[in-house]
Design a protein around this motif. Structure first.
Motif, PDB file in Angstrom:
ATOM      1  N   LEU A   1      -8.257  -4.266   7.078  1.00  0.00           N
ATOM      2  CA  LEU A   1      -8.511  -4.442   5.645  1.00  0.00           C
ATOM      3  C   LEU A   1      -9.438  -5.629   5.444  1.00  0.00           C
ATOM      4  O   LEU A   1      -9.269  -6.666   6.105  1.00  0.00           O
ATOM      5  CB  LEU A   1      -7.211  -4.696   4.882  1.00  0.00           C
TER       6      LEU A   1
ATOM      7  N   ILE B   1       0.835  -1.207   0.000  1.00  0.00           N
ATOM      8  CA  ILE B   1       0.000   0.000   0.000  1.00  0.00           C
ATOM      9  C   ILE B   1       0.865   1.250   0.000  1.00  0.00           C
ATOM     10  O   ILE B   1       0.556   2.251  -0.680  1.00  0.00           O
ATOM     11  CB  ILE B   1      -0.939  -0.020   1.227  1.00  0.00           C
TER      12      ILE B   1
ATOM     13  N   TRP C   1      -0.740   5.878   6.308  1.00  0.00           N
ATOM     14  CA  TRP C   1      -0.272   4.489   6.135  1.00  0.00           C
ATOM     15  C   TRP C   1       1.109   4.248   6.761  1.00  0.00           C
ATOM     16  O   TRP C   1       1.544   3.108   6.833  1.00  0.00           O
ATOM     17  CB  TRP C   1      -0.265   4.117   4.658  1.00  0.00           C
TER      18      TRP C   1
ATOM     19  N   LEU D   1      -5.021  -1.310  -3.207  1.00  0.00           N
ATOM     20  CA  LEU D   1      -6.275  -1.650  -2.532  1.00  0.00           C
ATOM     21  C   LEU D   1      -7.391  -1.872  -3.532  1.00  0.00           C
ATOM     22  O   LEU D   1      -8.089  -2.889  -3.491  1.00  0.00           O
ATOM     23  CB  LEU D   1      -6.649  -0.542  -1.539  1.00  0.00           C
TER      24      LEU D   1
ATOM     25  N   PRO E   1      -9.370   5.439   1.966  1.00  0.00           N
ATOM     26  CA  PRO E   1      -7.955   5.066   2.153  1.00  0.00           C
ATOM     27  C   PRO E   1      -7.002   6.238   1.990  1.00  0.00           C
ATOM     28  O   PRO E   1      -5.900   6.230   2.544  1.00  0.00           O
ATOM     29  CB  PRO E   1      -7.718   3.998   1.086  1.00  0.00           C
TER      30      PRO E   1
ATOM     31  N   ARG F   1     -11.160  -3.140   1.047  1.00  0.00           N
ATOM     32  CA  ARG F   1     -11.745  -1.970   1.681  1.00  0.00           C
ATOM     33  C   ARG F   1     -11.031  -1.711   3.006  1.00  0.00           C
ATOM     34  O   ARG F   1     -10.555  -2.638   3.658  1.00  0.00           O
ATOM     35  CB  ARG F   1     -13.235  -2.194   1.946  1.00  0.00           C
ATOM     36  N   VAL F   2     -11.009  -0.441   3.403  1.00  0.00           N
ATOM     37  CA  VAL F   2     -10.444  -0.047   4.691  1.00  0.00           C
ATOM     38  C   VAL F   2     -11.613   0.226   5.628  1.00  0.00           C
ATOM     39  O   VAL F   2     -12.493   1.040   5.330  1.00  0.00           O
ATOM     40  CB  VAL F   2      -9.566   1.203   4.554  1.00  0.00           C
TER      41      VAL F   2
ATOM     42  N   ILE G   1      -1.058   3.224  -3.498  1.00  0.00           N
ATOM     43  CA  ILE G   1      -2.368   3.179  -2.869  1.00  0.00           C
ATOM     44  C   ILE G   1      -3.385   2.464  -3.743  1.00  0.00           C
ATOM     45  O   ILE G   1      -4.401   1.945  -3.272  1.00  0.00           O
ATOM     46  CB  ILE G   1      -2.844   4.618  -2.544  1.00  0.00           C
TER      47      ILE G   1
END
Length: 540
Positions: free
Chosen positions: A412, A375, A404, A382, A399, A388-389, A379
């Motif tokens: 996650l 990640i 991070w 994802l 996100p 999904r966060v 980014i």
């Protein structure tokens, strides 16, 4: 996996009356009884201490004979010595059972008739039967298996086996009764017994270096040929012929064929390339290979106590899963298991339900070690992997709003679908490790060896075939409902009609249907510690 046997003990009791006196004289009974009060047996050299539990086991044994001497009958003590000597074929050391003491006592009629000698023989006899049937070591202290409340661990009995006294006039039958009836145990015992009677072979080690590929030339090729000949993968005549060639250092097709055969019997990718894995297995010493057989006889003694006639059995080192019903293997497939740094745990539990079209909540270790670096690099990882966060209340987060480099309070979750790490189904059973059996989109990895790619869970090839067995008791209507859920893509749990035992176990060698030994790499480096524990126990 074990078979039910005819209750030969009952037949023996009816057909061959024991030679014990029904009412032994008080002096003999008292002498044995008094001996059992002693904390050690002084007729052994050195004196043999007896724990309170051991003395109580012996009391239970002698209580069945009204405390009459057991080993004074003609031939019994000699037959016991013969059976103890044959324990070597089970990978057990006969000398650790005070065989020298028994031989010394049996040579003197006066000494063999003492209460001490009788109790010593009984203690050794009962100990040998227990070690045969339950293992020389306590598995829970060496290679523990976690058990669910519904699959409790087997408990070594304090009482002597029910058949022990009745069989003293047929000791080969007693030892056979105690010995595991598990087919892999019988086959490996036979292989070990044959091997230990042969002189220990010798083979040279092969130096490290670049990959040895077919068609290439390398100064190590003659040594490779001699090494393969030492175990019969290449004939001595072929090695001699090669030595006469000007190109004896060329890795030719004949040698490649021998390497591939070696790789197949050592659970290595059979590509004919001598890389680090193949070189490592080639350089395992003959003594270590023999020790591997002995170590796994102990593991199979444990496995025999854990195995059930109907179950799912995961062979971690062999990376396979099997389904057994009424003691017969009905199905087997390849698996992918945990890497050495994240091993698949050994356990026994009950499969209770399935998760169809599962989502995957990324475990904390995988999140930190595997996902965060990806990640941070991009980014977009994802979205590409349908992740999904979420916060811990289940609310989805943006996100791009997450730090991070210092994430906290998030998790996650990967959506169900073709890219889900769990594939189309997860097979669930209670355990504290958050592991399960599941499908995988990485089907191409089933063609690799060794198949150590997971973070502890067990990825199953042809998982729908296993589902057919797990759902054998489902009605047609239930099957239709399950098929409809799978087709819909909806994530849903479905209970099995009947829970099925799952056993995840570890052993590193077995015998195939043609009687050939298959060695597996010791993925989790457990053989050496088990061997050391066996040797320590034998020195006590």
């Amino acid at each position: 996996m074990s078979k039910k046997h005819t209750p030969w003990l009952a037949i023996l009791l009816l057909a061959s009356p024991l030679s014990f006196a029904a009412t032994p004289d008080a002096g003999a009974r008292t002498a044995i009884d008094l001996q059992l009060e002693q904390a050690q047996l002084t007729c052994a050299t050195p004196a043999l201490p007896l724990s309170p539990a051991e003395r109580e086991t012996l009391r239970g044994f002698y209580r069945q004979s009204n405390f009459a001497p057991i080993w004074d009958a003609r031939g019994r003590l000699e037959q016991l010595q013969e059976q103890l000597a044959q324990l070597a074929d089970d990978g057990l050391d006969p000398d650790s059972y005070r065989l020298a003491d028994l031989r010394r006592l049996s040579h003197s009629r006066e000494q063999r008739q003492t209460p001490c000698a009788d109790v010593l023989a009984s203690h050794i006899y009962l100990q040998a039967l227990q070690h045969l049937g339950w293992g020389r070591l306590d598995a829970s202290s060496v290679e523990p298996i976690w058990h669910s409340p519904h699959t409790p661990p087997p408990v070594r009995p304090l009482a002597p086996p029910a058949f022990a006294l009745a069989a003293v006039d047929d000791l080969p039958a007693a030892f056979a009764q105690a010995r595991p009836q598990l087919r892999p145990y019988r086959e490996l015992r036979h292989a070990w017994a044959e091997a230990r009677r042969q002189p220990l072979p010798h083979w040279e080690t092969i130096d490290a270096g670049p990959l040895l590929r077919p068609g290439r030339r390398d100064v190590r090729v003659p040594a490779l040929a001699r090494r393969l000949a030492a175990e019969g993968y290449l004939s001595a005549a072929a090695v001699a012929d090669r030595a006469q060639l000007q190109e004896s250092d060329r890795y030719d097709p004949l040698l490649e064929e021998a390497v591939v055969a070696f790789q197949r019997l050592h659970h290595i990718q059979d590509d004919g390339i001598v890389g680090p894995s193949t070189l490592h297995e080639l350089n395992v010493s003959p003594a270590a290979r023999r020790d591997q057989l002995r170590v796994n006889l102990e593991r199979l003694r444990w496995l025999a106590r854990e195995a059930e006639p109907s179950m799912v059995l995961v062979d971690v080192a062999g990376a396979t899963v099997s389904y057994y019903h009424d003691g017969q293997r009905l199905w087997q497939a390849r698996t992918q298991v945990g890497r050495a740094e994240r091993p698949t745990p050994l356990l026994k539990s009950r499969i209770t339900h399935l998760t169809l079209n599962p989502t995957w909540t990324v475990p904390p270790t995988i999140f930190r070690q595997d996902k965060l670096p990806e990640i941070r690099r991009d980014i977009g990882y994802l979205a590409e992997n349908h992740m999904r966060v979420l916060d811990h209340s289940g609310q989805e987060l943006d996100p791009r709003q997450v730090d991070w480099y210092n994430p906290h309070g998030i998790l996650l979750r990967q959506d169900a679908g073709p890219k889900s790490a769990l594939g189309v189904v997860a097979i669930r059973f209670p355990n504290p490790f958050a592991v399960y059996l599941h499908d995988t989109p990485n089907q191409q990895l089933f063609d690799k060896l060794p198949r150590v790619f997971s973070s502890g869970c067990v990825r199953v090839e042809q998982v729908h075939q296993l589902l057919d067995f797990l759902l054998a008791d489902a009605t047609p209507a239930e099957r239709e409902r399950i098929a409809a859920i799978q087709a819909s893509g909806e994530t849903k749990n479905v209970n099995l009609p009947r829970p099925v035992t799952v056993l995840v176990a570890y052993w590193t060698v077995e015998v195939d249907a043609d009687g050939r030994l298959h060695y597996r790499p010791d993925l989790y480096q457990r053989d050496a510690s088990l061997l050391a524990a066996l040797e320590r126990a034998e020195r006590l």
